[in-house]
Design an enzyme around this catalytic site. Structure first.
Site, PDB file in Angstrom:
ATOM      1  N   ARG A 103      -6.750  -7.770 -45.649  1.00 62.45           N
ATOM      2  CA  ARG A 103      -6.918  -7.056 -44.371  1.00 62.45           C
ATOM      3  C   ARG A 103      -7.819  -5.832 -44.550  1.00 62.45           C
ATOM      4  O   ARG A 103      -8.637  -5.522 -43.680  1.00 62.45           O
ATOM      5  CB  ARG A 103      -5.546  -6.646 -43.812  1.00 62.45           C
ATOM      6  CG  ARG A 103      -4.765  -7.838 -43.258  1.00 62.45           C
ATOM      7  CD  ARG A 103      -3.286  -7.526 -43.103  1.00 62.45           C
ATOM      8  NE  ARG A 103      -3.005  -6.445 -42.188  1.00 62.45           N
ATOM      9  CZ  ARG A 103      -1.956  -5.632 -42.278  1.00 62.45           C
ATOM     10  NH1 ARG A 103      -1.091  -5.773 -43.262  1.00 62.45           N
ATOM     11  NH2 ARG A 103      -1.771  -4.690 -41.398  1.00 62.45           N
ATOM     12  N   ARG A 163       6.743  -6.577 -42.376  1.00 61.59           N
ATOM     13  CA  ARG A 163       5.820  -7.549 -41.776  1.00 61.59           C
ATOM     14  C   ARG A 163       5.328  -8.508 -42.853  1.00 61.59           C
ATOM     15  O   ARG A 163       4.993  -8.072 -43.947  1.00 61.59           O
ATOM     16  CB  ARG A 163       4.616  -6.810 -41.169  1.00 61.59           C
ATOM     17  CG  ARG A 163       4.859  -6.340 -39.762  1.00 61.59           C
ATOM     18  CD  ARG A 163       3.752  -5.484 -39.234  1.00 61.59           C
ATOM     19  NE  ARG A 163       2.404  -5.993 -39.476  1.00 61.59           N
ATOM     20  CZ  ARG A 163       1.302  -5.395 -39.004  1.00 61.59           C
ATOM     21  NH1 ARG A 163       1.399  -4.287 -38.287  1.00 61.59           N
ATOM     22  NH2 ARG A 163       0.120  -5.888 -39.250  1.00 61.59           N
ATOM     23  N   LYS A 180      -2.587   4.802 -37.177  1.00 61.34           N
ATOM     24  CA  LYS A 180      -2.940   4.637 -35.761  1.00 61.34           C
ATOM     25  C   LYS A 180      -1.694   4.457 -34.895  1.00 61.34           C
ATOM     26  O   LYS A 180      -1.558   5.098 -33.862  1.00 61.34           O
ATOM     27  CB  LYS A 180      -3.842   3.399 -35.563  1.00 61.34           C
ATOM     28  CG  LYS A 180      -5.132   3.407 -36.348  1.00 61.34           C
ATOM     29  CD  LYS A 180      -6.005   2.220 -35.976  1.00 61.34           C
ATOM     30  CE  LYS A 180      -5.398   0.856 -36.298  1.00 61.34           C
ATOM     31  NZ  LYS A 180      -5.248   0.566 -37.734  1.00 61.34           N
ATOM     32  N   ARG A 230     -12.076  -4.607 -32.887  1.00 57.09           N
ATOM     33  CA  ARG A 230     -12.258  -4.803 -34.330  1.00 57.09           C
ATOM     34  C   ARG A 230     -13.670  -5.288 -34.636  1.00 57.09           C
ATOM     35  O   ARG A 230     -14.063  -5.306 -35.797  1.00 57.09           O
ATOM     36  CB  ARG A 230     -11.285  -5.870 -34.867  1.00 57.09           C
ATOM     37  CG  ARG A 230      -9.814  -5.500 -34.861  1.00 57.09           C
ATOM     38  CD  ARG A 230      -9.409  -4.841 -36.156  1.00 57.09           C
ATOM     39  NE  ARG A 230      -8.256  -5.332 -36.867  1.00 57.09           N
ATOM     40  CZ  ARG A 230      -6.970  -5.128 -36.562  1.00 57.09           C
ATOM     41  NH1 ARG A 230      -6.628  -4.513 -35.480  1.00 57.09           N
ATOM     42  NH2 ARG A 230      -6.025  -5.548 -37.357  1.00 57.09           N
ATOM     43  N   ARG A 277       5.968  -0.017 -45.886  1.00 55.39           N
ATOM     44  CA  ARG A 277       6.276   0.075 -44.445  1.00 55.39           C
ATOM     45  C   ARG A 277       7.427  -0.865 -44.068  1.00 55.39           C
ATOM     46  O   ARG A 277       7.479  -2.008 -44.487  1.00 55.39           O
ATOM     47  CB  ARG A 277       5.018  -0.293 -43.659  1.00 55.39           C
ATOM     48  CG  ARG A 277       5.226  -0.334 -42.171  1.00 55.39           C
ATOM     49  CD  ARG A 277       3.944  -0.201 -41.426  1.00 55.39           C
ATOM     50  NE  ARG A 277       3.091  -1.390 -41.492  1.00 55.39           N
ATOM     51  CZ  ARG A 277       1.918  -1.479 -40.848  1.00 55.39           C
ATOM     52  NH1 ARG A 277       1.454  -0.447 -40.148  1.00 55.39           N
ATOM     53  NH2 ARG A 277       1.204  -2.564 -40.935  1.00 55.39           N
TER      54      ARG A 277
END
Ligand code: AMP
Length: 231
Positions: A172, A161, A14, A89, A128
């Site tokens: 998550r 992160r 996204k 969400r 990431r």
């Protein structure tokens, strides 16, 4: 004011898609995760309230998120075209967004559901890395920086992160799966939902999204016939 929602699991692309669409098609990128991380960094009351939820991979309470987004939309130009990333969400957030946009004379034009297999999401998220300075995304194997740990764009330091550790990622993804069925039903019922394959390179994903969005814009133009894409 118009809005497009990018709905998809963490790691579905996204953010990357939104950044490219912003640069190529003049959208305003509104990512609630980025807004919360900025609030946390600045040590605001909102940041302090959100911190624990974020560390655990849980959702931040709806009222905090809704207030934060509403303030941002009210402060922005009325002619803006938003790409909502990571928001809404929950169905409560979706209802409030609909209400807020209506209050500001705007509407949603499309909800794109980015679909990616779970194993691919985990591989993307664990690898990431993000630039501390300019926010550009890299991946240790898929999109490696020229020098390990250093941003190609601005020379800033790359970091992982804290919620991109595998245990938090699994949490998550579970939270996403629990919440999403209801959101899919909510937007499908409004005829706004389109599924997009995001298990492909960012260039192709962005091309697919642009094709859909431009068809919508054509269908909405004065004098254009009916026949926009359907879910
Ligand atoms: P993201 O960057 O979208 O993966 O979001 C990171 C974290 O911020 C999430 O795991 C949640 O704790 C929180 N968060 C971001 N957006 C929302 C939202 N719309 N509703 C609730 N919590 C959110």
């Amino acid at each position: 004011m118009q809005g497009i929602i990018l709905l998809g699991a963490p790691g579905s692309g996204k953010g990357t898609a939104a950044e490219r669409l912003r640069d190529r098609a003049g959208f305003t990128h509104l990512a609630t995760g980025d807004m919360l991380r900025a609030a946390l960094k600045q040590g605001t009351a909102l940041g302090r309230e959100a911190e624990g939820y974020m560390q655990r991979g849980e959702l931040v309470p709806d009222d905090l998120i809704i207030r934060m987004v509403r303030e941002r939309l009210e402060a922005g130009p009325r002619e803006a075209r938003y790409l909502f990333d990571g928001f809404p969400r929950t169905v409560v957030q979706a209802e409030k967004l609909e209400q807020t946009l209506a209050d500001l004379g705007g509407r949603l034009t499309r909800v794109l559901l980015l679909e990616t297999p779970r194993a691919v999401l985990i591989q993307r998220l664990t690898g990431r890395r993000i630039c501390r300075q300019c926010g550009t995304n890299f991946h240790v194997t898929n999109v490696p920086p020229k020098r390990a740990g250093v941003c190609d764009v601005c020379g800033g330091e790359l970091y992982q992160r804290p919620d991109d550790q595998e245990a938090t990622i699994v949490k998550r993804l579970d939270v996403y799966a629990q919440q999403t069925e209801a959101l899919i039903a909510f937007y499908a019922a409004r005829g706004l939902l389109t599924r997009v394959n995001s298990n492909q390179g960012a260039d192709q994903l962005v091309a697919d999204i642009l094709g859909i969005v431009q068809t919508d814009a054509g269908a909405a133009a004065p004098g254009a016939g009916a026949g926009g894409r359907k879910a």
